[in-house]
Design a protein around this motif. Structure first.
Motif, PDB file in Angstrom:
ATOM      1  N   ALA A 150       5.878  10.224   3.647  1.00  0.00           N
ATOM      2  CA  ALA A 150       6.035   9.956   2.211  1.00  0.00           C
ATOM      3  C   ALA A 150       7.037  10.913   1.556  1.00  0.00           C
ATOM      4  N   ASP A 151       7.079  12.150   2.028  1.00  0.00           N
ATOM      5  CA  ASP A 151       8.006  13.126   1.444  1.00  0.00           C
ATOM      6  C   ASP A 151       9.467  12.735   1.592  1.00  0.00           C
ATOM      7  N   LEU A 152       9.773  11.864   2.539  1.00  0.00           N
ATOM      8  CA  LEU A 152      11.155  11.414   2.704  1.00  0.00           C
ATOM      9  C   LEU A 152      11.667  10.692   1.458  1.00  0.00           C
ATOM     10  N   PHE A 153      10.756  10.131   0.685  1.00  0.00           N
ATOM     11  CA  PHE A 153      11.113   9.355  -0.504  1.00  0.00           C
ATOM     12  C   PHE A 153      11.250  10.221  -1.752  1.00  0.00           C
ATOM     13  N   ASP A 154      10.955  11.503  -1.626  1.00  0.00           N
ATOM     14  CA  ASP A 154      10.955  12.391  -2.780  1.00  0.00           C
ATOM     15  C   ASP A 154      12.381  12.728  -3.195  1.00  0.00           C
ATOM     16  N   ALA A 155      12.778  12.296  -4.379  1.00  0.00           N
ATOM     17  CA  ALA A 155      14.129  12.579  -4.887  1.00  0.00           C
ATOM     18  C   ALA A 155      14.313  14.061  -5.169  1.00  0.00           C
ATOM     19  N   SER A 189       0.823  -1.214   0.000  1.00  0.00           N
ATOM     20  CA  SER A 189       0.000   0.000   0.000  1.00  0.00           C
ATOM     21  C   SER A 189       0.854   1.260   0.000  1.00  0.00           C
ATOM     22  N   ILE A 190       1.918   1.283   0.800  1.00  0.00           N
ATOM     23  CA  ILE A 190       2.748   2.495   0.780  1.00  0.00           C
ATOM     24  C   ILE A 190       3.520   2.609  -0.534  1.00  0.00           C
TER      25      ILE A 190
END
Length: 176
Positions: free
Chosen positions: A75-80, A13-14
């Motif tokens: 989720a923003d931690l995964f933003d390149a 889901s994530i």
């Protein structure tokens, strides 16, 4: 939900949330792999805490609450696109680009004229950088200190402005 089912469903889901909300998301990069490992630890902890607190296994509603919490909080931690760059580093990088620009290398300037050009470019770059710092709440993508897209955009805009100024203003300083 059983432990493994909960973890697998949560991770799937994530992953779906990340693919839908972050255009540059790369699940195979080392940073994403590390963060997904950490996220799995959180899911395991949530499952065990729920069982201990409620004396039963969590249901899908609980799992989706945690997926929602992930989307809001992490989720923003995964933003390149997130890349922190200080003003000093940005300005130094830009000035190095100008110093090594083909127009500067192919044109003869006196030392004081070259210094004038670099000082003016530094002043303009600082002013433009400051304009792109601390945007309105909710528009973090426009914050130059953390947005790779904004950093790249401003760098290109400054270089294009330099090239225009070079042809109409700096060229007049050229040594004869």
């Amino acid at each position: 939900m059983e432990f493994r089912e909960y973890i697998d469903c949560y991770m799937d889901s994530i992953g779906e949330v990340l693919r839908k909300t972050i255009p540059d998301y790369d699940e195979n990069c080392s940073r994403s792999i590390f963060l997904l490992t950490e996220e799995e630890k959180i899911a395991e902890q949530d499952w065990y805490n729920y069982v201990n607190d409620n004396r039963k296994k969590p249901d899908r509603a609980f799992m989706f609450e945690n997926v929602h919490r992930f989307g809001v909080n992490r989720a923003d931690l995964f933003d390149a696109n997130q890349r922190e760059v200080s003003k000093t580093d940005f300005i130094d990088f830009y000035l190095n680009e100008i110093k090594n620009h083909i127009l500067m290398k192919e044109t003869k300037f006196e030392a004081e004229d070259r210094t004038f050009i670099m000082d003016r470019e530094k002043y303009i770059a600082i002013k433009k950088y400051d304009e792109r710092t601390n945007p309105v709440t909710g528009y973090d993508e426009l914050n130059i200190t953390t947005s790779k897209k904004t950093q790249e955009w401003l760098l290109q805009a400054l270089i294009l402005r330099f090239e225009r100024d070079f042809g109409s203003f700096y060229i007049g300083l050229q040594a004869r």
